[in-house]
Design an enzyme around this catalytic site. Structure first.
Site, PDB file in Angstrom:
ATOM      1  N   HIS A   1      20.899  31.035   7.886  1.00  0.00           N
ATOM      2  CA  HIS A   1      19.872  31.522   6.950  1.00  0.00           C
ATOM      3  C   HIS A   1      19.804  30.690   5.664  1.00  0.00           C
ATOM      4  CE1 HIS A   1      18.861  35.020   9.301  1.00  0.00           C
ATOM      5  NE2 HIS A   1      20.097  35.454   9.291  1.00  0.00           N
TER       6      HIS A   1
ATOM      7  N   ASP B   1      20.974  33.769  17.824  1.00  0.00           N
ATOM      8  CA  ASP B   1      21.382  34.904  17.004  1.00  0.00           C
ATOM      9  C   ASP B   1      20.259  35.946  17.027  1.00  0.00           C
ATOM     10  OD1 ASP B   1      23.385  35.501  14.458  1.00  0.00           O
ATOM     11  OD2 ASP B   1      21.356  36.239  14.076  1.00  0.00           O
TER      12      ASP B   1
ATOM     13  N   HIS C   1      18.881  37.336  14.559  1.00  0.00           N
ATOM     14  CA  HIS C   1      17.953  37.071  13.463  1.00  0.00           C
ATOM     15  C   HIS C   1      17.540  35.597  13.460  1.00  0.00           C
ATOM     16  CE1 HIS C   1      20.555  40.474  12.187  1.00  0.00           C
ATOM     17  NE2 HIS C   1      19.388  40.979  11.841  1.00  0.00           N
TER      18      HIS C   1
ATOM     19  N   ASP D   1      25.404  39.286  17.505  1.00  0.00           N
ATOM     20  CA  ASP D   1      24.718  40.490  17.034  1.00  0.00           C
ATOM     21  C   ASP D   1      23.585  40.884  17.973  1.00  0.00           C
ATOM     22  OD1 ASP D   1      23.314  38.225  16.311  1.00  0.00           O
ATOM     23  OD2 ASP D   1      22.994  38.814  14.232  1.00  0.00           O
TER      24      ASP D   1
END
Length: 335
Positions: A154, A190, A192, A279
């Site tokens: 990120h 991932d 996200h 995740d």
């Protein structure tokens, strides 16, 4: 497969984050890395490859901010960790400001990613673990695993967010290019979207970025990762986003991953970087896919079958009781 990890990565331990309108315990806790190390049998200490590979990706002013923000925060009389509370609206004029409150807003995009005094050192060694994995692969190994903690995908060239401070995947991709790999692909799996990695290579045609992730219409980081984002300039077409709905299970995820691998194959990479997040597991406390522990070996085998030299890097995964087993199964898929 060799794993690289430095214990200094455990020192980063903010007390809390702002999540959905209230303060809660920081989810990206040191216990994440400890659980993974227990499950996979530990990791080798990385060499120190210095600041230069990191500075090739991140701006000098941002790196200076990461190093100095906790001291400036304390000097301003603020208790606890550095957490932003004001951000500039997109399109406003750039300003040179020195107050810590303004600097945090300038160099971050959320309030869930606090800076502690130990953050810089932990993020630095997270990148060194990633670089050690890269050098193992450049030295002839088929694949190597960098246990990156804190994660990185990120983080942009000049901003933090999503528990990420330095973008290890981007650092590795850029270092691979400098090390003679003409074309590098990043596969981000991932839950996200890896907005930072996408941003860093948005206008680049020599690094292909493909991401499978929760649809940003419903999930963080919201403002990046939509299917129509394809890159710009020389990088147009070198970004592929495959957003998936909440509740996605193995079959749909695997089909999307196959699409990403086909696109990467057309690009023809000399090296693959995998940003792996666990995740996507069915019981993750902040995510909503339905992958099981056994699914990770299947997904890994599909990637490994492509045959590209691969650097595997740890991103998210917050169900600590299952995290070690999930990562172990993913790594088993490369055998």
């Amino acid at each position: 497969m060799r794993t690289f990890f430095d214990p200094r990565q455990l020192a980063h331990a903010p007390a809390q984050e702002l999540h959905n309108g209230g303060f809660t315990a920081y989810a990206e806790a040191p216990r994440r890395a400890e659980a993974i190390l227990t499950a996979i049998g530990g990791g080798a200490a990385p060499a120190d490859f210095g600041l230069a590979p990191i500075a090739a990706v991140h701006t000098p002013d941002y790196l200076d901010f990461l190093r100095t923000a906790p001291t400036l925060w304390a000097e301003a009389g603020r208790p606890g960790d550095v957490i932003g509370y004001v951000w500039p609206v997109v399109g406003r004029r750039p300003l040179t400001l020195s107050r810590i409150d303004a600097l945090v807003g300038r160099y971050s995009f959320d309030a869930s990613t606090p800076l502690a005094r130990e953050t810089w050192e932990a993020a630095y060694w997270s990148c060194q673990s990633a670089l050690a994995a890269l050098h193992a692969v450049l030295g002839g190994e088929r694949a190597a695993f960098g246990l990156c903690r804190p994660p990185g995908h990120h983080a942009g060239a000049d901003y933090l967010g999503g528990y990420s401070y330095l973008n290890a995947a981007a650092v590795v991709a850029e270092a691979a290019r400098a090390g003679g790999k003409a074309r590098v692909a990043v596969l981000d799996i991932d839950y996200h979207h890896g907005n930072g990695t996408q941003d860093i290579f948005w206008t680049r045609g020599d690094v292909f970025y493909a991401s499978l992730h929760a649809d940003p219409a419903t999930d963080y980081p919201f403002y990046w990762g939509h299917a129509d984002e394809r890159g710009a300039g020389e990088g147009e077409g070198a970004t592929l986003n495959l957003p998936l709905p909440q509740g996605t299970r193995l079959d749909a995820f695997r089909r999307a991953q196959a699409r990403a691998l086909e696109a990467i194959a057309r690009f023809g990479p000399d090296l693959l970087v995998v940003s792996f997040g666990a995740d996507t597991w069915e019981g993750d406390p902040i995510s909503h896919f339905k992958l099981t522990t056994g699914d990770y070996a299947i997904l890994a085998r599909d990637i490994a079958a492509a045959g590209w030299p691969s650097v595997l890097l740890m991103e998210g995964g917050y169900a600590i009781e299952a995290l070690g087993a999930n990562v172990a199964r993913f790594l088993e898929g490369w055998r």
